[in-house]
Design a protein around this motif. Sequence first.
Motif, short mmCIF file in Angstrom:
data_model
loop_
_atom_site.label_atom_id
_atom_site.label_comp_id
_atom_site.label_asym_id
_atom_site.label_seq_id
_atom_site.Cartn_x
_atom_site.Cartn_y
_atom_site.Cartn_z
N UNK A 58 4.05 43.59 -26.89
CA UNK A 58 3.02 42.90 -27.41
C UNK A 58 2.62 41.56 -26.45
N UNK A 63 -0.61 39.86 -26.89
CA UNK A 63 -0.83 39.59 -28.66
C UNK A 63 0.05 38.64 -28.79
N UNK A 90 -4.64 49.75 -25.79
CA UNK A 90 -3.32 50.00 -26.70
C UNK A 90 -3.64 50.79 -27.73
N UNK A 92 -1.96 52.01 -31.35
CA UNK A 92 -0.91 51.33 -32.23
C UNK A 92 -0.34 52.32 -33.05
N UNK A 94 -0.23 52.53 -36.16
CA UNK A 94 -1.00 52.71 -37.36
C UNK A 94 -2.45 53.34 -36.94
N UNK A 96 -4.90 51.81 -35.99
CA UNK A 96 -5.61 50.67 -36.02
C UNK A 96 -7.14 51.25 -35.98
N UNK A 97 -7.61 52.32 -36.62
CA UNK A 97 -8.97 52.86 -36.54
C UNK A 97 -9.64 52.14 -37.78
N UNK A 98 -10.90 51.67 -37.36
CA UNK A 98 -11.64 51.03 -38.40
C UNK A 98 -12.13 51.91 -39.39
N UNK A 99 -11.73 51.57 -40.58
CA UNK A 99 -12.09 52.44 -41.89
C UNK A 99 -13.47 52.80 -42.00
N UNK A 100 -14.33 51.61 -41.73
CA UNK A 100 -15.50 51.73 -42.10
C UNK A 100 -16.66 52.26 -40.97
N UNK A 101 -15.95 52.63 -39.80
CA UNK A 101 -16.73 53.17 -38.63
C UNK A 101 -16.54 54.74 -38.62
N UNK A 157 -10.16 56.44 -28.02
CA UNK A 157 -10.70 54.83 -27.86
C UNK A 157 -9.82 54.37 -26.71
N UNK B 241 -3.31 45.03 -37.25
CA UNK B 241 -3.63 45.96 -36.08
C UNK B 241 -5.02 45.97 -35.77
N UNK B 242 -5.91 46.45 -36.71
CA UNK B 242 -7.28 46.55 -36.59
C UNK B 242 -7.76 45.46 -35.64
N UNK B 245 -6.42 45.29 -32.14
CA UNK B 245 -6.84 46.17 -31.21
C UNK B 245 -8.24 45.96 -30.96
N UNK B 248 -8.03 43.37 -27.91
CA UNK B 248 -7.62 44.01 -26.74
C UNK B 248 -8.85 44.58 -26.12
N UNK B 264 -14.68 45.14 -44.21
CA UNK B 264 -13.52 45.89 -44.71
C UNK B 264 -13.24 44.92 -46.02
N UNK B 266 -15.48 43.93 -48.30
CA UNK B 266 -16.67 44.05 -48.99
C UNK B 266 -16.14 44.04 -50.81
#
Lengths: 367, 350, 368
Positions: A58, A63, A90, A92, A94, A96-101, A157, B241-242, B245, B248, B264, B266
């Motif tokens: 990190x 970070x 990077x 991660x 988890x 770190x995917x954006x859940x709303x995209x 990504x 993390x989000x 990321x 970066x 997120x 909402x």
Amino acid sequence: MPNQTEETRGTTKTISIRDLNKFYGSFHALKDFSIDVEAGEFLVLLGPSGCGKSTALRMIAGLESISSGTLQIGEQDATNVLPKYRDIAMVFQSYALYPHKTVAENIGFPLKVAKTPKAEMDAAVRAAAEQVELGELLDRLPGQLSGGQRQRVALARAIIRRPSVFLMDEPLSNLDAKLRGNMRAELKRMQSELGITTIYVTHDQIEAMTLAHRVAIMKDGELQQLATPKEVYSQPANLFVAGFMGSPPMNFLEGGVVNGEFGTEESRFALPGAPDTAHAVVGFRPEDCTLVAPGAGLVDARVYTVEMTGDLVLVTLELGGAHLVVKMDKDFEIDTDVTAGIAVQPDNLFLFDGNSGDRVDWTGPRS
Amino acid sequence: MSTPARPHRSIFEPPAIGQMSLATKIVLYSVLIGWSLFVLFPVYWLLITSFKEATAVNEGPFFIPWVDFQPSLHAWKELFVIDYADTLRAYFNSIIISLAATALSVLVGSMAAYALSRVEYAPNLITILFFVALLALVAVSVGVWGIDWRLAAAVGVALFFFLARAVGNLYQVRLQNGDILFWIISQRILAPIVVVVPIYMMFQSVRMLDTHLAIILTYTVVNMPIVVWLMYDFFNSIPRDLEESAQLDGATMIGIFREIVLPLSRAGLAATTLLVMILSWNEYLLALFLSTSRAQTMPILVAAMNAGERGILWWTMSVAIIVMIIPVVVLAVILQKYISKGLLVGAVKG
Amino acid sequence: MSRNSALNEWLDKNMGRIFLAPAVTLILIFSIFPLIASLILAFARVRFTGGGFKVRFAGWRNFDKQLFGSEQFHLLGTFTEISVPGWLFGLLATGGLVWWMVRYVRSRFTWFGFIGRLITFAMALGLSWMFAATLLSGNPFGTVGTTLFYVIVGCGIQFVIGTALAFACSQTIRGSTYFRVIFFVPMMITPIGVGYIFRMMADTTKGPFANVWQWVGLGEFAWAADPWAARVFIIVADSWQWIPFVFIMMLAAFESVPRDLGEAAEIDGASRWQSFWEITWPHVLPIAATVMLIRAIEAFKIVDLPNIMTSGGPGIATESVSLQAYYAWRALDLGQASAIAYILLFITVVICVSFFNLVVLARVRNQR
């Protein structure tokens, strides 16, 4: 952004880390960490949890701030550079995917923030998705994907930006065992194809052994050994590395060396050429020893359990409170609570200093 | 919200774990239905009163329209045809003021909450105390000694900038994010009556009494602590993390806030918005101080119906109360699917 | 491009401040500054002259008048002689509080904690004796007593009923969605409206229950003319409005209890009752404390219902402290208004902070 970075973007870079330190209040999380990573190299930071490997990663990403020391990426000093100007991608743990995209939006996000034209972005997203075999899933949301597919989105990504450096923080640890094996192979091939400098953090020594050009083993914020996987396995720098690498880990016997003879409370055997010490540790790997009749081997021990794993049999023996593991052929049979001898080739014996834990270069019988 | 589906069970099977006895069920349902009646009956009475003539109200209780009394629209006409100017003005005032105040306090409050959950602050308590002391000094010199407020403010600002650094360097007591958070949330303890008199005088001195802006700003501040409180917990529950990321990948903090954090959140935003909206929509005391006619809001209008010469006009008042419910219902229906979820996150760790 | 990115860079570096600044600025202007100004006013006499006003320093005179002078009956109550039950209660409360302090000093001692508890101690002692001298001695109490009555009794009722309803609705029963929607309805009605609705409800001659009142012989009973009836009447309206809030919060709390905990308890042989007290209740207790803190903070501010329903009457029987301050302001006595408001602020802060420290935080401390 300076034009210079535009030009050099995507060309793989060296990373040079000098005396990096990290303090959280009075807690010293990373101690004088120094590594030179070559261009295109796959370096794995390996260690148990809390050893500082993620902190180091990190800090390279930007970070975490750097308490002291310098960090150089390519020709540029990056110690105090904002993460986004370090030209790194990077992955991660988890993902770190954006859940709303959607998948496509996720993959395209780095290009979107760089204000890349739409057409160019779409093409790049498609190409990156093809590369990780995600072509048909571009319109899905991350929540509708399986673990492996999410992992691929995270990878896509990362590669879409053609960064100079890849950083990966335990990217495979959320996958089930079978998938992990597959992804490991794919990851390795992809890295060698792209030729991008990669730093990969894991606590799994199999991943480290299979993926890395070089492995950096860490403990308590300190670098223990930096070497190729083969070297780490065959010439561990100290007790910690020897005990951490290999599965099951190396067997240890504690005792002392007097006149070329190693003795524990229970037994003694010749160790010609070894220097005299009051406190020494002898180690040998489970795969380097076999069970023989009592008295015929190096030491005798009582059989504690016998485990059948399919391709081999693991026999655990008890000697003076310590457990020793021997890997035997899959047809091997033995009862518990009987005494057996353990035979080891002298070549395969490692000697460690009992106080410092460092390996003693004991060249005696080998030469 | 949904109850877990129970598999079909034949009558011969023994009751499963969690199955209720008949007696429990009867008690449970009678409590729930009884309370529903207690909740709904006053609303029903309100509704029929709005369709009653004066005689139907004054000559004893009548319950059922067309049977007990003849419903009429006269109260609705009175409010929306004869007196439409007053009613509609108050109605639009209320809508504008509560929408603007809600939007502003949710925006400003969630920005602060986000910053507090992500950025580390270390303000110096001594500098802050110095600032407050200067503020008091300015207030005294304007209020008690009668010095021109522009002069006093300018001198105060100048003093602060020259001396604050020196004082701050000499003594340092660092506050943390938690302290700032507590400070903001604790503003909610202030009863409006404590601050409203100076606010009244402040707006009077800049000739902003009875304007929308004055009420909007006041409501924004009064409701912001709630927003900060609820949203702080909500933002803390979003994995970092989000954002790292995105950082970066080159996104700016504003970009991350807009593209990732807000979408997120909402659920939390919806619940917070509804709560703040209801509070601003219903606010009475501050509006009573800050508005006289042009910026008058609905609660003031309704409360003023008490003061007529003909006694209380129950029928028109009922109409006014009913039309005040409508926007809240509309908003609640729009946001309802988030309510339960969003409130929980804020409350659980509070 | 480069100019843009330089701006972006600057924004990014200072974003922490930029995000926090609007909130802090607004609070400074509309909360902290008025707070200071209000404090100054509380020690001043304000005279309106033509277009402006004149402020003259008045020392403790405003507070003196409210606490010990001609307005004492209004704020605190009428003090004559303390009756036997009054003495009994007062001495008992004093003993209890002293014991509490001594126990604290003996167990662990920090100056910070000690001074904080000393303030709590003084407040509790004062309020106990106030109740002993007014309510328990047959004297009318003032606005402070009325406000505390609204807070303690009102919040207590709301908590018990709201929690019970939430627990009932958290069971897997048919139609629970409808009940939830219905129970939420009162929160959507403006408090002013609630005040008027309950005036209609309680009307003994033309309200919906007029026949019932006639039948029990209360047909001529004027609610608003009897102090206790008027107070209860306001509490009923306040509870009707705010039980939904407690209900929604507690429902969320009950539903956040992990299902498998309860199931594990039932498999272990716990009865419904045991499982509620051993598993569910400890889990929702911290949330319950927070919900009650929020409710109490809001209840201290009560002003609209008494103003609408009874105008503080009969006499001052239903007047809250906020309402008293409002009336003082309406009489253009800004100094008195500010002093009353500050007394309210002091009481609110001490009680809420004590509750937070001694109930909410104590739980957190014990868990560590």
